[in-house]
Write an enzyme that holds these catalytic residues in place. Sequence first.
Site, PDB file in Angstrom:
ATOM      1  CG  HIS A  49      -2.028   1.039   1.232  1.00 54.97           C
ATOM      2  ND1 HIS A  49      -2.040   2.301   1.366  1.00 54.97           N
ATOM      3  CD2 HIS A  49      -3.338   0.656   0.652  1.00 54.97           C
ATOM      4  CE1 HIS A  49      -3.260   2.803   1.163  1.00 54.97           C
ATOM      5  NE2 HIS A  49      -3.978   1.969   0.870  1.00 54.97           N
ATOM      6  CG  PHE A  50      -0.545   2.384  -3.187  1.00 59.17           C
ATOM      7  CD1 PHE A  50      -1.559   1.392  -3.512  1.00 59.17           C
ATOM      8  CD2 PHE A  50      -1.101   3.338  -2.314  1.00 59.17           C
ATOM      9  CE1 PHE A  50      -2.874   1.436  -3.219  1.00 59.17           C
ATOM     10  CE2 PHE A  50      -2.289   3.490  -2.294  1.00 59.17           C
ATOM     11  CZ  PHE A  50      -3.372   2.830  -2.532  1.00 59.17           C
TER      12      PHE A  50
END
Length: 144
Positions: A49-50
Amino acid sequence: MQLNSDEIKKILPHRYPFLLVDKILDYEPGKFADGRKCVSVNEMQFCGHFPEKAVMPGVLLIEALAQTGAVALLSEEENRGKIVLFGGIKNARFRRQVVPGDVVDLHCEIIARKGPVGVGKAVAKVDGEVAVNAELTFAISGTD
């Protein structure tokens, strides 16, 4: 009154990787707690993420606020050894991204209580800028 991570673990049942409050800067049992979360690139959520642009998931910011509020509730003598569960989240607003390197100041004030249920007004800030605010409902539960 301040609490370090070892003292927080005496109040909250959460442990790595889900203990999301590094320090309690001030608190009054049953009333409020002010906490701090230092966001590190080494935290597991940033693997996905991410991968190309690390952003702290909003749900984890809400959880950090809930843990801060839980310290206020569970630091009351009659609630020692119990746990706090989510009863609800209202009016959550995400206003700023939180990224590795940020220091998140967490505040939760208990604004209503009825039996084992409490409501907290919560806000997380980075450098004085609001990242998220929400109203959180807590349910205090025994461990049996």
